[in-house]
Design an enzyme around this catalytic site. Sequence first.
Site, short mmCIF file in Angstrom:
data_model
loop_
_atom_site.label_atom_id
_atom_site.label_comp_id
_atom_site.label_asym_id
_atom_site.label_seq_id
_atom_site.Cartn_x
_atom_site.Cartn_y
_atom_site.Cartn_z
N CYS A 113 0.82 -1.23 0.00
CA CYS A 113 0.00 0.00 0.00
C CYS A 113 0.84 1.27 0.00
O CYS A 113 0.34 2.35 -0.32
CB CYS A 113 -0.93 0.01 1.21
SG CYS A 113 -2.01 -1.42 1.24
N HIS A 254 -3.74 7.18 3.19
CA HIS A 254 -4.08 5.88 2.61
C HIS A 254 -5.47 5.49 3.11
O HIS A 254 -5.78 5.63 4.29
CB HIS A 254 -3.03 4.86 3.05
CG HIS A 254 -3.36 3.46 2.65
ND1 HIS A 254 -3.82 3.12 1.40
CD2 HIS A 254 -3.31 2.28 3.35
CE1 HIS A 254 -4.03 1.82 1.34
NE2 HIS A 254 -3.73 1.29 2.50
N ASN A 284 -10.11 -0.28 0.26
CA ASN A 284 -8.65 -0.18 0.23
C ASN A 284 -8.16 -0.66 -1.14
O ASN A 284 -8.25 -1.85 -1.46
CB ASN A 284 -8.08 -1.05 1.36
CG ASN A 284 -6.56 -1.00 1.43
OD1 ASN A 284 -5.91 -0.46 0.55
ND2 ASN A 284 -6.01 -1.56 2.49
O1 UT7 Z 1 -3.67 -1.37 3.80
C1 UT7 Z 1 -2.87 -2.25 4.53
C2 UT7 Z 1 -3.09 -2.12 5.93
N1 UT7 Z 1 -4.28 -2.83 6.34
C3 UT7 Z 1 -5.01 -2.29 7.28
O2 UT7 Z 1 -4.76 -1.19 7.67
C4 UT7 Z 1 -6.13 -3.10 7.87
C5 UT7 Z 1 -6.09 -2.94 9.35
N2 UT7 Z 1 -7.11 -3.68 10.07
C6 UT7 Z 1 -8.42 -3.36 10.07
O3 UT7 Z 1 -8.86 -2.53 9.32
C7 UT7 Z 1 -9.30 -4.04 11.10
O4 UT7 Z 1 -8.49 -4.75 12.00
C8 UT7 Z 1 -10.39 -4.96 10.51
C9 UT7 Z 1 -11.46 -4.15 9.83
C10 UT7 Z 1 -9.79 -5.95 9.52
C11 UT7 Z 1 -11.06 -5.76 11.63
O5 UT7 Z 1 -11.60 -4.86 12.60
P1 UT7 Z 1 -11.27 -5.03 14.16
O6 UT7 Z 1 -12.03 -4.00 14.87
O7 UT7 Z 1 -9.78 -5.05 14.32
O8 UT7 Z 1 -11.91 -6.44 14.48
P2 UT7 Z 1 -11.21 -7.76 15.05
O9 UT7 Z 1 -10.35 -8.41 14.04
O10 UT7 Z 1 -10.62 -7.46 16.40
O11 UT7 Z 1 -12.48 -8.67 15.30
C12 UT7 Z 1 -13.53 -8.33 16.21
C13 UT7 Z 1 -14.68 -9.30 16.04
C14 UT7 Z 1 -14.23 -10.76 16.04
O12 UT7 Z 1 -15.26 -11.52 16.66
P3 UT7 Z 1 -15.13 -11.97 18.22
O13 UT7 Z 1 -13.87 -12.77 18.28
O14 UT7 Z 1 -15.05 -10.68 18.99
O15 UT7 Z 1 -16.38 -12.73 18.44
C15 UT7 Z 1 -14.18 -11.10 14.58
O16 UT7 Z 1 -14.35 -12.48 14.33
O17 UT7 Z 1 -15.32 -9.09 14.78
C16 UT7 Z 1 -15.36 -10.33 14.06
N3 UT7 Z 1 -15.25 -10.01 12.63
C17 UT7 Z 1 -16.33 -9.73 11.87
N4 UT7 Z 1 -17.64 -9.68 12.15
C18 UT7 Z 1 -18.48 -9.37 11.15
C19 UT7 Z 1 -14.13 -9.92 11.87
N5 UT7 Z 1 -14.47 -9.60 10.62
C20 UT7 Z 1 -15.81 -9.48 10.59
C21 UT7 Z 1 -16.74 -9.16 9.57
N6 UT7 Z 1 -18.06 -9.13 9.90
N7 UT7 Z 1 -16.36 -8.90 8.31
#
Ligand code: UT7
Length: 330
Positions: A113, A254, A284
């Site tokens: 990115c 970004h 993204n």
């Molecule tokens: O460009 C390169 C750089 N990339 C980035 O900058 C991406 C950085 N990361 C992110 O944008 C975020 O971490 C995500 C959007 C990918 C995920 O958001 P988060 O707030 O960090 O969620 P998490 O991974 O901590 O997950 C929280 C909960 C989990 O469930 P439990 O374990 O709390 O029950 C996940 O399984 O949300 C769940 N989850 C979802 N639920 C519904 C993860 N993805 C999804 C989804 N829909 N798509």
Amino acid sequence: MYASLKSIGAYAPERILNNFHLEEMVETSDEWIEKRTGIKERRIASEDESTSDLGVKAAEQAIERAGIAKEEIDLIICATLSPDYLCMPSTACVIAGKLGIHNVMAFDISAACSGFVYMLSMAKAFIESGMKKNILLIGAEKISSLVDYTDRGTCILFGDGAGAAIIGRTEDKNEAIVDIHASADGRYGELLMTPGCGSKYPCSQETLDNKLNFIKMQGNDVYKIAVKTLTNDVIDILEKNNVQVSDVDHFIPHQANLRIIEAVRTKLEFPLEKTVLTVAKYGNTSAASIPMAMNDAYEQGRIKKGDLMLLDTFGGGFTWASALVRFGGH
Ligand code: UT7
């Protein structure tokens, strides 16, 4: 003699994949995606469109807006993590061929990115050393070809698109690229990667069965490091150049996640109206994200000659970069 960003162009494929479409593909909801990422929809290239096709469309627009003939371009660099071909020819060479620009240096860079800002730093060096006069930069991605649409942790984030810019010469400091910081830390490589189909795990039935050809991400770990790194990096480039937040006309980050952008923006007390946001409609688009966002602001008439833009980006590698750029176009 200084390097100057003379023009910007972009292309977004027509097909829209919105959050409701994703609700039918994985266990997710429009509400969750919008709340956690700010994304409402993203564009997906058609089957017969490859990364170079997207890049060509963005490049043609940037060349036209720069008011130069394509024969005046003496270097083409393409940043992409979704090249037309894994090894060769480079996507920059494919684009050069399609544009009809022959016998000039053309190559790809791999900085995920951060690719666009990395290329900008290289273009600045090529111009200021006197080696090149007009450089075509292209950030182009068909990331949908690398996304596992059964993985809700990644498929909600990424979209396809391309952005391009012409970097030329100027003697006027008020329309020059001011400074660029680009950095990397390879210790975090495994948090965001496409493990398969390189020399480590060559393409095989086993690699494909294990879906190693797709993007794998530890999203929450990436998120935390991105916020901390970007905030520090932006503060650093402003301080080193003695630039106040109020001096910056456009903050163009970004577009990975609205919460990451908001964390950096609020820490810096950057006004919302000076922040360029396209994450809701494109998601993204990796190396294409910053030039696509810049193009959006340009087409809205927000960016004028001499305006100071602050760019910041973070991606796989890990790589990250910030830039202070005065717009040199019209
Ligand atoms: O460009 C390169 C750089 N990339 C980035 O900058 C991406 C950085 N990361 C992110 O944008 C975020 O971490 C995500 C959007 C990918 C995920 O958001 P988060 O707030 O960090 O969620 P998490 O991974 O901590 O997950 C929280 C909960 C989990 O469930 P439990 O374990 O709390 O029950 C996940 O399984 O949300 C769940 N989850 C979802 N639920 C519904 C993860 N993805 C999804 C989804 N829909 N798509």
